[in-house]
Design an enzyme around this catalytic site. Structure first.
Site: not given
Ligand code: 8X3
Length: 232
Positions: A118, A131
């Site tokens: 991500s 996260y």
């Molecule tokens: C999620 C990306 O930008 O929505 O993996 O946090 S974001």
């Protein structure tokens, strides 16, 4: 979306997940080219059993490590340990366990691994510590894995998306659909189909090419810079 894309392109796809009913529905839609397998990414023993899949399902050319989730964006001390543990078990432990279990099969087929990291693994944001930490792990794990796989022909890519409107925010907020709708309202987020197109592109690159990392965002998402605190 990825299963639909690959099956439409002539592949067989195994779909894993906890919600067997949904997988069954997808099988009704996709037919015999789709194998639904009810598996929880937190169940390492179950992941390891996947290596027993017999032919043709056991001939694995591509592992798409898509399962993952985020805890709420509350400050760390205010976040339930259980939710944090679920995220680490799924995003890190499950991903490593599944990859490890399937590697011999992938080596046999000179296959490909696509790991879902991500932008949160590269750019810090408030409430993203656990996260972002797990996604930074996925990115680095992918790069380091390439060292282990030198000479095998197996390709590994870390895909690092920004905002995509899936169930991601509904899960993160503990089921708050309104909060999710509000977050994506009017900003034209990426979709699951956008990501499926990217996976398809990666899977169809010539076998001598490895995309190490690829980062993508909707145009409407960018960066907010540093926070500076000053003494009053
Ligand atoms: C999620 C990306 O930008 O929505 O993996 O946090 S974001």
């Amino acid at each position: 979306a990825a299963a639909r894309k690959f099956v439409a392109g002539g592949w067989r796809a195994i779909g894993t997940g906890r919600r067997g009913e949904r997988l069954k529905k997808l099988q009704e839609e996709l037919g015999d080219s789709f194998l639904p397998l009810e598996v929880d990414m937190r169940d390492v023993a179950a992941l390891e059993r996947l290596v027993q899949l017999s032919r043709p399902w056991g001939d694995i050319d591509l592992l798409l490590n898509n399962a993952g989730l985020a805890p709420p964006t509350d400050p760390l001390p205010d976040t339930d340990w259980e939710r944090i543990e679920t995220v680490i078990d799924t995003n890190v432990t499950g991903l490593v366990a599944l990859t490890r279990a399937l590697l011999p099969k992938l080596v046999e087929r000179k296959g490909q691994i696509v790991n879902l990291s991500s932008v949160a693994g590269v750019y810090p944001y408030k409430g993203g510590s656990v996260y972002g930490g797990t996604k930074a792990f996925v990115r680095q794990f992918s790069l380091d894995l390439r060292c282990d796989l030198a000479g095998t022909g197996v390709r590994v890519t870390s895909v690092e998306p920004g905002m995509a409107e899936t169930e991601f925010t509904i899960v993160r907020t503990g089921g708050d659909k309104q909060a999710s709708d509000k977050l994506y309202a009017g900003m034209n987020p990426m979709t699951a189909d956008d990501l499926a197109d990217l996976f398809w592109w990666l899977a169809n690159l010539p076998p001598h090419l490895n995309v190490n990392t690829i980062e993508l965002m909707p145009v409407s998402q960018s960066f907010a810079g540093f926070t500076v605190t000053r003494e009053a």
